[in-house]
Scaffold this motif. Structure first.
Motif, PDB file in Angstrom:
ATOM      1  N   GLY A 212      20.361  57.406  54.680  1.00  0.00           N
ATOM      2  CA  GLY A 212      19.619  56.767  53.592  1.00  0.00           C
ATOM      3  C   GLY A 212      20.076  57.202  52.224  1.00  0.00           C
ATOM      4  N   SER A 213      21.374  57.506  52.102  1.00  0.00           N
ATOM      5  CA  SER A 213      21.914  57.943  50.820  1.00  0.00           C
ATOM      6  C   SER A 213      23.217  57.218  50.519  1.00  0.00           C
ATOM      7  N   VAL A 214      23.599  57.194  49.247  1.00  0.00           N
ATOM      8  CA  VAL A 214      24.847  56.556  48.835  1.00  0.00           C
ATOM      9  C   VAL A 214      26.009  57.463  49.206  1.00  0.00           C
ATOM     10  N   SER A 215      26.934  56.928  50.000  1.00  0.00           N
ATOM     11  CA  SER A 215      28.074  57.725  50.458  1.00  0.00           C
ATOM     12  C   SER A 215      29.342  57.426  49.672  1.00  0.00           C
ATOM     13  N   ALA A 216      29.378  56.297  48.973  1.00  0.00           N
ATOM     14  CA  ALA A 216      30.573  55.934  48.200  1.00  0.00           C
ATOM     15  C   ALA A 216      30.206  54.871  47.173  1.00  0.00           C
ATOM     16  N   THR A 217      31.006  54.797  46.127  1.00  0.00           N
ATOM     17  CA  THR A 217      30.870  53.747  45.113  1.00  0.00           C
ATOM     18  C   THR A 217      32.241  53.160  44.852  1.00  0.00           C
ATOM     19  N   LEU A 218      32.353  51.836  44.936  1.00  0.00           N
ATOM     20  CA  LEU A 218      33.606  51.141  44.636  1.00  0.00           C
ATOM     21  C   LEU A 218      33.475  50.486  43.275  1.00  0.00           C
ATOM     22  N   ASN A 219      34.345  50.832  42.360  1.00  0.00           N
ATOM     23  CA  ASN A 219      34.339  50.255  41.020  1.00  0.00           C
ATOM     24  C   ASN A 219      35.417  49.177  40.910  1.00  0.00           C
ATOM     25  N   PHE A 220      35.080  48.086  40.244  1.00  0.00           N
ATOM     26  CA  PHE A 220      36.018  46.966  40.130  1.00  0.00           C
ATOM     27  C   PHE A 220      36.655  46.921  38.751  1.00  0.00           C
ATOM     28  N   GLU A 221      37.928  46.560  38.744  1.00  0.00           N
ATOM     29  CA  GLU A 221      38.660  46.307  37.508  1.00  0.00           C
ATOM     30  C   GLU A 221      39.450  45.017  37.668  1.00  0.00           C
ATOM     31  N   VAL A 222      39.451  44.200  36.624  1.00  0.00           N
ATOM     32  CA  VAL A 222      40.246  42.970  36.606  1.00  0.00           C
ATOM     33  C   VAL A 222      41.068  42.989  35.326  1.00  0.00           C
ATOM     34  N   LYS A 223      42.372  42.943  35.465  1.00  0.00           N
ATOM     35  CA  LYS A 223      43.260  43.032  34.307  1.00  0.00           C
ATOM     36  C   LYS A 223      42.925  41.956  33.279  1.00  0.00           C
ATOM     37  N   GLY A 224      42.748  42.397  32.049  1.00  0.00           N
ATOM     38  CA  GLY A 224      42.466  41.471  30.962  1.00  0.00           C
ATOM     39  C   GLY A 224      41.011  41.065  30.836  1.00  0.00           C
ATOM     40  N   VAL A 225      40.145  41.628  31.683  1.00  0.00           N
ATOM     41  CA  VAL A 225      38.720  41.289  31.664  1.00  0.00           C
ATOM     42  C   VAL A 225      37.913  42.535  31.300  1.00  0.00           C
ATOM     43  N   ARG A 226      36.971  42.387  30.364  1.00  0.00           N
ATOM     44  CA  ARG A 226      36.122  43.507  29.991  1.00  0.00           C
ATOM     45  C   ARG A 226      35.193  43.890  31.141  1.00  0.00           C
ATOM     46  N   LYS A 227      34.851  45.158  31.210  1.00  0.00           N
ATOM     47  CA  LYS A 227      34.005  45.646  32.291  1.00  0.00           C
ATOM     48  C   LYS A 227      32.680  44.906  32.350  1.00  0.00           C
ATOM     49  N   GLU A 228      32.102  44.604  31.192  1.00  0.00           N
ATOM     50  CA  GLU A 228      30.796  43.936  31.171  1.00  0.00           C
ATOM     51  C   GLU A 228      30.856  42.508  31.709  1.00  0.00           C
ATOM     52  N   ASP A 229      32.063  41.960  31.834  1.00  0.00           N
ATOM     53  CA  ASP A 229      32.221  40.620  32.406  1.00  0.00           C
ATOM     54  C   ASP A 229      32.570  40.654  33.893  1.00  0.00           C
ATOM     55  N   ILE A 230      32.643  41.837  34.457  1.00  0.00           N
ATOM     56  CA  ILE A 230      32.836  41.979  35.910  1.00  0.00           C
ATOM     57  C   ILE A 230      31.458  42.197  36.511  1.00  0.00           C
ATOM     58  N   THR A 231      30.884  41.128  37.078  1.00  0.00           N
ATOM     59  CA  THR A 231      29.474  41.143  37.470  1.00  0.00           C
ATOM     60  C   THR A 231      29.322  40.762  38.945  1.00  0.00           C
ATOM     61  N   PRO A 232      29.579  41.695  39.856  1.00  0.00           N
ATOM     62  CA  PRO A 232      29.527  41.379  41.285  1.00  0.00           C
ATOM     63  C   PRO A 232      28.137  40.996  41.761  1.00  0.00           C
ATOM     64  N   ASN A 266      43.223  42.613  47.025  1.00  0.00           N
ATOM     65  CA  ASN A 266      43.597  41.388  46.314  1.00  0.00           C
ATOM     66  C   ASN A 266      42.469  40.967  45.385  1.00  0.00           C
ATOM     67  N   LEU A 267      42.851  40.347  44.292  1.00  0.00           N
ATOM     68  CA  LEU A 267      41.918  39.673  43.397  1.00  0.00           C
ATOM     69  C   LEU A 267      42.354  38.223  43.297  1.00  0.00           C
ATOM     70  N   VAL A 268      41.448  37.289  43.637  1.00  0.00           N
ATOM     71  CA  VAL A 268      41.797  35.867  43.660  1.00  0.00           C
ATOM     72  C   VAL A 268      40.965  35.131  42.622  1.00  0.00           C
ATOM     73  N   LEU A 269      41.641  34.358  41.772  1.00  0.00           N
ATOM     74  CA  LEU A 269      40.950  33.581  40.750  1.00  0.00           C
ATOM     75  C   LEU A 269      40.208  32.408  41.382  1.00  0.00           C
ATOM     76  N   ALA A 270      38.934  32.268  41.043  1.00  0.00           N
ATOM     77  CA  ALA A 270      38.125  31.142  41.528  1.00  0.00           C
ATOM     78  C   ALA A 270      37.676  30.326  40.318  1.00  0.00           C
ATOM     79  N   GLY A 271      36.423  29.845  40.310  1.00  0.00           N
ATOM     80  CA  GLY A 271      35.911  29.088  39.174  1.00  0.00           C
ATOM     81  C   GLY A 271      35.087  29.969  38.243  1.00  0.00           C
ATOM     82  N   LYS A 272      34.309  29.351  37.381  1.00  0.00           N
ATOM     83  CA  LYS A 272      33.522  30.084  36.398  1.00  0.00           C
ATOM     84  C   LYS A 272      32.261  30.672  37.042  1.00  0.00           C
ATOM     85  N   ARG A 273      32.113  31.962  36.882  1.00  0.00           N
ATOM     86  CA  ARG A 273      31.041  32.778  37.467  1.00  0.00           C
ATOM     87  C   ARG A 273      31.056  32.662  38.990  1.00  0.00           C
ATOM     88  N   ALA A 274      32.032  33.324  39.576  1.00  0.00           N
ATOM     89  CA  ALA A 274      32.169  33.352  41.034  1.00  0.00           C
ATOM     90  C   ALA A 274      30.981  34.123  41.606  1.00  0.00           C
TER      91      ALA A 274
END
Length: 323
Positions: A212-232, A266-274
Protein backbone atom coordinates in the motif's frame (compact mmCIF):
# COMPACT_ATOMS: atom_id res chain seq x y z
CA UNK A 1 -25.88 -29.90 -54.90
CA UNK A 2 -24.26 -32.62 -52.78
CA UNK A 3 -25.83 -32.59 -49.30
CA UNK A 4 -22.54 -32.78 -47.43
CA UNK A 5 -21.06 -30.01 -49.59
CA UNK A 6 -24.13 -27.85 -48.96
CA UNK A 7 -23.83 -28.38 -45.21
CA UNK A 8 -20.14 -27.53 -45.29
CA UNK A 9 -20.81 -24.37 -47.31
CA UNK A 10 -23.52 -23.26 -44.89
CA UNK A 11 -21.22 -23.85 -41.93
CA UNK A 12 -18.47 -21.84 -43.61
CA UNK A 13 -20.78 -18.93 -44.38
CA UNK A 14 -22.07 -18.86 -40.83
CA UNK A 15 -18.52 -18.89 -39.55
CA UNK A 16 -17.60 -16.00 -41.82
CA UNK A 17 -20.68 -14.07 -40.74
CA UNK A 18 -19.75 -14.59 -37.09
CA UNK A 19 -16.21 -13.46 -37.80
CA UNK A 20 -17.51 -10.31 -39.51
CA UNK A 21 -19.78 -9.57 -36.58
CA UNK A 22 -16.79 -9.83 -34.25
CA UNK A 23 -14.73 -7.24 -36.13
CA UNK A 24 -13.08 -4.90 -33.60
CA UNK A 25 -14.98 -1.67 -33.12
CA UNK A 26 -13.97 1.35 -31.06
CA UNK A 27 -16.89 2.93 -29.21
CA UNK A 28 -16.15 6.59 -28.45
CA UNK A 29 -18.12 8.84 -26.09
CA UNK A 30 -18.29 12.60 -26.56
CA UNK A 31 -19.12 15.07 -23.80
CA UNK A 32 -20.92 17.53 -26.07
CA UNK A 33 -23.10 14.96 -27.85
CA UNK A 34 -25.69 12.46 -26.69
CA UNK A 35 -24.30 9.79 -29.01
CA UNK A 36 -21.47 7.31 -29.20
CA UNK A 37 -19.40 7.11 -32.40
CA UNK A 38 -18.44 3.66 -33.70
CA UNK A 39 -15.14 3.16 -35.54
CA UNK A 40 -14.41 0.00 -37.54
CA UNK A 41 -10.77 -0.74 -36.66
CA UNK A 42 -10.29 -2.83 -39.80
CA UNK A 43 -11.29 -0.13 -42.28
CA UNK A 44 -10.46 2.78 -39.94
CA UNK A 45 -13.74 4.45 -40.81
CA UNK A 46 -16.82 5.55 -38.89
CA UNK A 47 -19.30 2.67 -39.04
CA UNK A 48 -22.23 4.18 -37.14
CA UNK A 49 -23.48 5.96 -34.05
CA UNK A 50 -25.56 4.98 -31.05
CA UNK A 51 -27.83 7.42 -29.17
CA UNK A 52 -27.39 7.62 -25.40
CA UNK A 53 -28.07 9.94 -22.45
CA UNK A 54 -26.70 13.45 -21.84
CA UNK A 55 -22.96 14.13 -21.61
CA UNK A 56 -21.61 10.59 -21.99
CA UNK A 57 -18.14 10.32 -20.52
CA UNK A 58 -16.61 7.20 -19.00
CA UNK A 59 -17.53 3.79 -20.44
CA UNK A 60 -16.78 0.20 -19.48
CA UNK A 61 -17.80 -3.27 -20.50
CA UNK A 62 -19.85 -5.23 -18.01
CA UNK A 63 -18.55 -8.64 -16.86
CA UNK A 64 -19.01 -11.02 -19.78
CA UNK A 65 -18.53 -8.25 -22.33
CA UNK A 66 -22.09 -8.30 -23.71
CA UNK A 67 -23.13 -4.90 -22.41
CA UNK A 68 -21.42 -1.52 -22.35
CA UNK A 69 -22.15 0.80 -19.44
CA UNK A 70 -22.00 4.52 -20.26
CA UNK A 71 -21.76 7.17 -17.55
CA UNK A 72 -23.83 10.23 -18.46
CA UNK A 73 -22.97 13.10 -16.14
CA UNK A 74 -25.72 15.55 -17.08
CA UNK A 75 -28.39 12.83 -16.92
CA UNK A 76 -27.07 11.37 -13.68
CA UNK A 77 -27.48 7.94 -15.25
CA UNK A 78 -25.76 4.83 -16.51
CA UNK A 79 -26.93 3.69 -19.92
CA UNK A 80 -26.49 -0.05 -20.47
CA UNK A 81 -26.15 -0.84 -24.16
CA UNK A 82 -26.29 -4.28 -25.75
CA UNK A 83 -23.18 -4.35 -27.94
CA UNK A 84 -24.62 -6.93 -30.36
CA UNK A 85 -27.79 -4.96 -31.16
CA UNK A 86 -26.22 -1.55 -30.41
CA UNK A 87 -29.36 -0.56 -28.51
CA UNK A 88 -29.97 0.67 -24.97
CA UNK A 89 -31.26 -2.08 -22.69
CA UNK A 90 -31.99 0.05 -19.64
CA UNK A 91 -30.89 3.10 -17.73
CA UNK A 92 -30.23 3.33 -14.02
CA UNK A 93 -29.74 6.34 -11.77
CA UNK A 94 -26.24 7.07 -10.49
CA UNK A 95 -26.94 10.23 -8.49
CA UNK A 96 -25.71 13.76 -9.18
CA UNK A 97 -22.80 14.42 -11.55
CA UNK A 98 -21.28 10.93 -11.84
CA UNK A 99 -17.92 10.87 -13.59
CA UNK A 100 -16.04 7.55 -13.50
CA UNK A 101 -17.17 4.10 -12.41
CA UNK A 102 -15.94 0.57 -12.01
CA UNK A 103 -18.05 -2.57 -11.78
CA UNK A 104 -17.84 -5.20 -9.06
CA UNK A 105 -16.63 -8.60 -10.33
CA UNK A 106 -20.15 -10.03 -9.99
CA UNK A 107 -21.65 -7.11 -11.92
CA UNK A 108 -24.08 -6.24 -9.12
CA UNK A 109 -22.54 -2.99 -7.94
CA UNK A 110 -21.29 0.17 -9.62
CA UNK A 111 -18.61 2.10 -7.74
CA UNK A 112 -19.10 5.69 -8.87
CA UNK A 113 -17.06 8.82 -8.17
CA UNK A 114 -19.31 11.78 -7.35
CA UNK A 115 -17.10 14.84 -7.78
CA UNK A 116 -19.42 17.48 -6.30
CA UNK A 117 -20.20 15.45 -3.18
CA UNK A 118 -16.64 14.17 -2.64
CA UNK A 119 -17.92 10.63 -2.25
CA UNK A 120 -17.52 7.21 -3.76
CA UNK A 121 -21.02 5.81 -4.16
CA UNK A 122 -21.95 2.13 -4.18
CA UNK A 123 -24.89 1.83 -6.59
CA UNK A 124 -27.07 -1.20 -7.35
CA UNK A 125 -26.53 -1.91 -11.04
CA UNK A 126 -30.05 -3.32 -11.36
CA UNK A 127 -32.11 -0.88 -9.30
CA UNK A 128 -30.03 2.28 -9.61
CA UNK A 129 -30.26 2.74 -5.85
CA UNK A 130 -27.36 4.25 -3.91
CA UNK A 131 -26.44 1.58 -1.37
CA UNK A 132 -23.62 3.44 0.37
CA UNK A 133 -21.81 6.77 0.23
CA UNK A 134 -18.17 6.80 1.29
CA UNK A 135 -16.64 10.20 2.04
CA UNK A 136 -13.29 10.74 0.32
CA UNK A 137 -11.07 13.68 -0.62
CA UNK A 138 -12.25 16.53 -2.83
CA UNK A 139 -12.86 15.95 -6.53
CA UNK A 140 -12.69 12.15 -6.66
CA UNK A 141 -12.30 10.72 -10.15
CA UNK A 142 -10.50 7.47 -10.97
CA UNK A 143 -12.05 4.28 -9.62
CA UNK A 144 -10.66 0.74 -9.67
CA UNK A 145 -12.10 -2.36 -8.00
CA UNK A 146 -9.79 -5.25 -7.18
CA UNK A 147 -10.44 -8.56 -8.98
CA UNK A 148 -11.29 -10.29 -5.70
CA UNK A 149 -14.01 -7.70 -5.03
CA UNK A 150 -12.69 -6.86 -1.58
CA UNK A 151 -11.32 -3.36 -2.15
CA UNK A 152 -11.87 -0.27 -4.30
CA UNK A 153 -9.33 2.44 -5.05
CA UNK A 154 -10.37 6.04 -5.78
CA UNK A 155 -8.31 9.15 -6.55
CA UNK A 156 -8.77 12.57 -5.00
CA UNK A 157 -7.55 15.21 -7.44
CA UNK A 158 -7.36 18.01 -4.86
CA UNK A 159 -5.78 16.02 -2.03
CA UNK A 160 -3.34 14.16 -4.33
CA UNK A 161 -4.34 10.94 -2.60
CA UNK A 162 -5.41 7.45 -3.51
CA UNK A 163 -7.97 6.16 -1.03
CA UNK A 164 -8.25 2.43 -0.35
CA UNK A 165 -11.81 1.41 0.57
CA UNK A 166 -12.84 -1.88 2.16
CA UNK A 167 -15.96 -3.02 0.32
CA UNK A 168 -17.45 -5.03 3.20
CA UNK A 169 -17.31 -2.20 5.74
CA UNK A 170 -17.43 0.77 3.38
CA UNK A 171 -14.53 2.34 5.28
CA UNK A 172 -11.38 4.04 4.01
CA UNK A 173 -8.57 1.84 5.25
CA UNK A 174 -5.62 3.74 3.84
CA UNK A 175 -4.68 7.02 2.16
CA UNK A 176 -1.71 6.89 -0.19
CA UNK A 177 0.07 10.11 -1.17
CA UNK A 178 0.82 10.25 -4.91
CA UNK A 179 1.63 12.99 -7.42
CA UNK A 180 -0.29 16.19 -8.08
CA UNK A 181 -3.85 15.78 -9.37
CA UNK A 182 -4.13 11.99 -9.76
CA UNK A 183 -6.64 11.00 -12.42
CA UNK A 184 -6.83 7.39 -13.67
CA UNK A 185 -5.72 3.87 -12.75
CA UNK A 186 -4.41 0.73 -14.40
CA UNK A 187 -3.96 -2.45 -12.37
CA UNK A 188 -1.19 -4.78 -13.49
CA UNK A 189 -2.45 -8.17 -14.69
CA UNK A 190 -0.87 -9.92 -11.66
CA UNK A 191 -2.55 -7.42 -9.34
CA UNK A 192 0.71 -6.46 -7.65
CA UNK A 193 0.96 -2.90 -8.97
CA UNK A 194 -1.52 -0.07 -9.32
CA UNK A 195 -0.38 2.67 -11.69
CA UNK A 196 -1.82 6.15 -11.19
CA UNK A 197 -1.50 9.04 -13.65
CA UNK A 198 -0.72 12.41 -12.09
CA UNK A 199 -2.06 15.06 -14.46
CA UNK A 200 -0.30 18.08 -12.95
CA UNK A 201 2.76 16.13 -11.90
CA UNK A 202 3.74 14.96 -15.42
CA UNK A 203 4.21 11.54 -13.89
CA UNK A 204 2.86 8.12 -12.95
CA UNK A 205 2.95 6.80 -9.40
CA UNK A 206 3.43 3.04 -9.05
CA UNK A 207 1.73 1.64 -5.95
CA UNK A 208 2.74 -1.72 -4.53
CA UNK A 209 -0.70 -3.16 -3.72
CA UNK A 210 0.74 -5.54 -1.11
CA UNK A 211 2.34 -2.81 1.01
CA UNK A 212 0.00 0.00 0.00
CA UNK A 213 2.88 2.36 -0.69
CA UNK A 214 4.42 4.09 -3.71
CA UNK A 215 7.33 1.98 -4.96
CA UNK A 216 8.33 4.07 -7.99
CA UNK A 217 7.57 7.28 -9.87
CA UNK A 218 7.93 7.65 -13.64
CA UNK A 219 8.43 11.21 -14.84
CA UNK A 220 7.63 12.18 -18.43
CA UNK A 221 9.53 14.51 -20.72
CA UNK A 222 8.64 15.50 -24.28
CA UNK A 223 11.24 17.40 -26.27
CA UNK A 224 10.13 20.95 -26.96
CA UNK A 225 7.14 20.72 -24.59
CA UNK A 226 6.94 22.50 -21.23
CA UNK A 227 6.45 20.29 -18.19
CA UNK A 228 3.13 21.94 -17.35
CA UNK A 229 1.80 20.84 -20.76
CA UNK A 230 2.63 17.18 -20.10
CA UNK A 231 -0.63 16.12 -18.46
CA UNK A 232 -1.01 12.32 -18.26
CA UNK A 233 -4.52 10.92 -17.83
CA UNK A 234 -5.44 7.71 -19.70
CA UNK A 235 -3.45 4.52 -19.07
CA UNK A 236 -3.62 0.84 -20.00
CA UNK A 237 -1.48 -2.31 -19.80
CA UNK A 238 -0.86 -5.13 -22.23
CA UNK A 239 -2.24 -8.50 -21.12
CA UNK A 240 1.20 -9.74 -20.05
CA UNK A 241 1.84 -6.57 -18.05
CA UNK A 242 5.15 -5.88 -19.78
CA UNK A 243 4.09 -2.68 -21.54
CA UNK A 244 1.94 0.29 -20.59
CA UNK A 245 0.59 3.17 -22.65
CA UNK A 246 -0.17 6.63 -21.26
CA UNK A 247 -1.97 9.53 -22.93
CA UNK A 248 0.06 12.66 -22.14
CA UNK A 249 -2.76 15.18 -22.51
CA UNK A 250 -1.85 18.65 -23.72
CA UNK A 251 1.55 17.52 -24.97
CA UNK A 252 -0.43 15.68 -27.71
CA UNK A 253 1.70 12.54 -27.32
CA UNK A 254 1.33 8.99 -26.07
CA UNK A 255 4.09 7.33 -24.07
CA UNK A 256 5.01 3.67 -24.63
CA UNK A 257 6.49 2.26 -21.42
CA UNK A 258 8.69 -0.75 -20.73
CA UNK A 259 7.13 -1.79 -17.41
CA UNK A 260 9.95 -3.97 -15.95
CA UNK A 261 12.55 -1.43 -17.05
CA UNK A 262 10.50 1.54 -15.78
CA UNK A 263 11.33 3.59 -18.84
CA UNK A 264 9.66 5.26 -21.81
CA UNK A 265 10.61 3.54 -25.05
CA UNK A 266 8.61 5.64 -27.54
CA UNK A 267 6.68 8.88 -27.75
CA UNK A 268 4.04 8.97 -30.50
CA UNK A 269 2.34 12.15 -31.69
CA UNK A 270 -1.46 11.94 -31.62
CA UNK A 271 -4.10 14.72 -31.72
CA UNK A 272 -4.78 17.67 -29.43
CA UNK A 273 -4.99 16.67 -25.75
CA UNK A 274 -4.32 12.96 -26.02
CA UNK A 275 -6.71 11.81 -23.30
CA UNK A 276 -7.83 8.21 -22.86
CA UNK A 277 -6.29 5.12 -24.47
CA UNK A 278 -7.57 1.63 -25.37
CA UNK A 279 -6.02 -1.49 -26.93
CA UNK A 280 -7.59 -4.05 -29.23
CA UNK A 281 -7.38 -7.68 -28.06
CA UNK A 282 -4.54 -8.51 -30.41
CA UNK A 283 -2.66 -5.51 -28.98
CA UNK A 284 -1.73 -4.37 -32.46
CA UNK A 285 -3.69 -1.11 -32.34
CA UNK A 286 -3.85 1.60 -29.72
CA UNK A 287 -6.84 3.94 -29.86
CA UNK A 288 -6.12 7.43 -28.50
CA UNK A 289 -8.95 9.85 -27.75
CA UNK A 290 -8.03 13.46 -28.51
CA UNK A 291 -10.28 15.71 -26.44
CA UNK A 292 -9.50 19.03 -28.13
CA UNK A 293 -9.30 17.99 -31.77
CA UNK A 294 -12.57 16.01 -31.74
CA UNK A 295 -10.98 12.88 -33.14
CA UNK A 296 -9.21 9.65 -32.28
CA UNK A 297 -5.79 8.53 -33.45
CA UNK A 298 -5.21 4.85 -34.22
CA UNK A 299 -1.60 3.84 -33.59
CA UNK A 300 0.21 0.77 -34.88
CA UNK A 301 1.75 -0.65 -31.70
CA UNK A 302 4.58 -2.66 -33.25
CA UNK A 303 5.81 0.26 -35.29
CA UNK A 304 4.91 2.94 -32.71
CA UNK A 305 3.41 4.90 -35.58
CA UNK A 306 0.12 6.76 -36.02
CA UNK A 307 -1.98 5.17 -38.77
CA UNK A 308 -4.87 7.59 -39.02
CA UNK A 309 -6.86 10.23 -37.19
CA UNK A 310 -10.64 9.87 -37.45
CA UNK A 311 -13.19 12.57 -36.64
CA UNK A 312 -15.71 11.67 -33.92
CA UNK A 313 -18.12 13.66 -31.74
CA UNK A 314 -17.45 16.90 -29.91
CA UNK A 315 -15.03 16.72 -26.95
CA UNK A 316 -14.48 12.96 -27.00
CA UNK A 317 -13.82 11.42 -23.60
CA UNK A 318 -13.38 7.62 -23.60
CA UNK A 319 -12.85 4.78 -26.06
CA UNK A 320 -13.71 1.13 -25.47
CA UNK A 321 -12.77 -1.53 -28.04
CA UNK A 322 -15.50 -4.15 -28.53
CA UNK A 323 -14.69 -7.43 -30.33
Amino acid sequence: MNRSFSLALTTTLLSLAGHAAAAPTAWVSSEKDSTLTLIDLTTLKVSGSVPTCKRPRHMQLMPGGKQLVVVCSDSGQADLIDVATQKSVRRVSLGDDPEILDVSPDGKTFYVSAEDDATLNFVSSSAGKILREVKVGKEPEGVKATPDGKSVYVTSEVASLVHVIDVASGKVTKNIKVGKRPRRFALSPDGNELWVTNELGASVSVIDTRSGSVSATLNFEVKGVRKEDITPVGITFTADGKRAFVGLGRSNHVAFIDVPGRKVTNLVLAGKRAWSVALNKAETQLVVVNGLSDDITVINVAGAKALKSIAVGRVPHTAVVVE
